[in-house]
Enzyme design. Structure first.
Site, short mmCIF file in Angstrom:
data_model
loop_
_atom_site.label_atom_id
_atom_site.label_comp_id
_atom_site.label_asym_id
_atom_site.label_seq_id
_atom_site.Cartn_x
_atom_site.Cartn_y
_atom_site.Cartn_z
N PHE A 184 31.91 67.30 -9.55
CA PHE A 184 33.07 67.23 -10.44
C PHE A 184 32.74 66.63 -11.80
CE2 PHE A 184 33.34 63.84 -7.23
CZ PHE A 184 33.18 62.71 -8.02
N GLY A 244 32.46 68.79 -15.25
CA GLY A 244 33.60 69.16 -16.07
C GLY A 244 34.64 68.08 -16.26
N HIS A 245 34.42 66.89 -15.67
CA HIS A 245 35.44 65.83 -15.72
C HIS A 245 34.78 64.50 -16.08
CE1 HIS A 245 38.83 63.29 -14.35
NE2 HIS A 245 39.55 64.39 -14.51
N PHE A 246 34.49 64.21 -17.21
CA PHE A 246 34.60 64.95 -18.47
C PHE A 246 33.21 64.99 -19.09
CE2 PHE A 246 38.70 62.78 -17.92
CZ PHE A 246 39.57 63.85 -17.99
N VAL A 250 34.19 60.73 -15.41
CA VAL A 250 35.18 59.92 -14.70
C VAL A 250 35.54 60.64 -13.40
CG1 VAL A 250 37.54 58.99 -14.77
CG2 VAL A 250 36.14 58.99 -16.85
#
Length: 163
Positions: free
Chosen positions: A54, A57-59, A64
């Protein structure tokens, strides 16, 4: 048996966790159970690394852990506690499903390198519904706190394929 030996006998490694939960990577968010008492509480950890899928893309540029995954990790600990408290069968014939969330509050971000301490306390289990108070912390800092509900349901039979 010493207190350290008793605590060690209540630890669960990822292999034992996978025997109880149907989750697998990348959705298995509990690395080790540190301590538990049937019908009462469980403490577990999730080691957060930059390799988590994750974070791509986060972020980008500011990784985070998504808050919903922090809640999912707390829910998985509650699910493990449900299984080990014999509220749900351990033979794979039942699932512990997320049924509700109340009073969720986020206080701190979770970033790569953090060790997330996950805690679940069983408040009540009646007629296939469990209610838990859950917390996630990093060190002494509170990350998230919420009341979660779980529903225990039989796994539906797999339909046979036509021949």
């Amino acid at each position: 048996m010493s207190e350290d030996e008793a605590r060690a006998s209540r630890e669960l490694d990822v292999g034992m966790i996978q025997r109880l939960l149907p989750h697998r990577y990348p959705m298995l968010l509990v690395d080790r159970v540190l301590d538990w008492e049937a019908g009462k509480f469980m403490r577990a950890v999730k080691n957060v690394t930059i390799n988590e899928p994750f974070f791509q893309g986060h972020f980008p540029g500011y990784p985070v852990m998504p808050g919903v995954l922090v809640v999912e990790a707390m829910a998985q600990v509650a699910g493990l506690l449900t299984m080990l408290s014999d509220v749900a069968r351990r033979d794979g014939s039942q699932l512990v499903l997320f049924a509700g969330i109340d009073d969720a509050r986020f206080k701190r971000q979770v970033v790569p390198g953090d060790t997330l301490l996950l805690e679940a306390t069983l408040e009540r289990a009646v007629r296939g519904i469990g209610r838990f108070h859950t917390r996630a912390t990093v060190g002494t800092q509170l990350v998230c706190e919420a009341r979660l509900m779980a529903a225990i349901r039989d796994v539906p039979p797999v339909p046979e394929l036509p021949v």
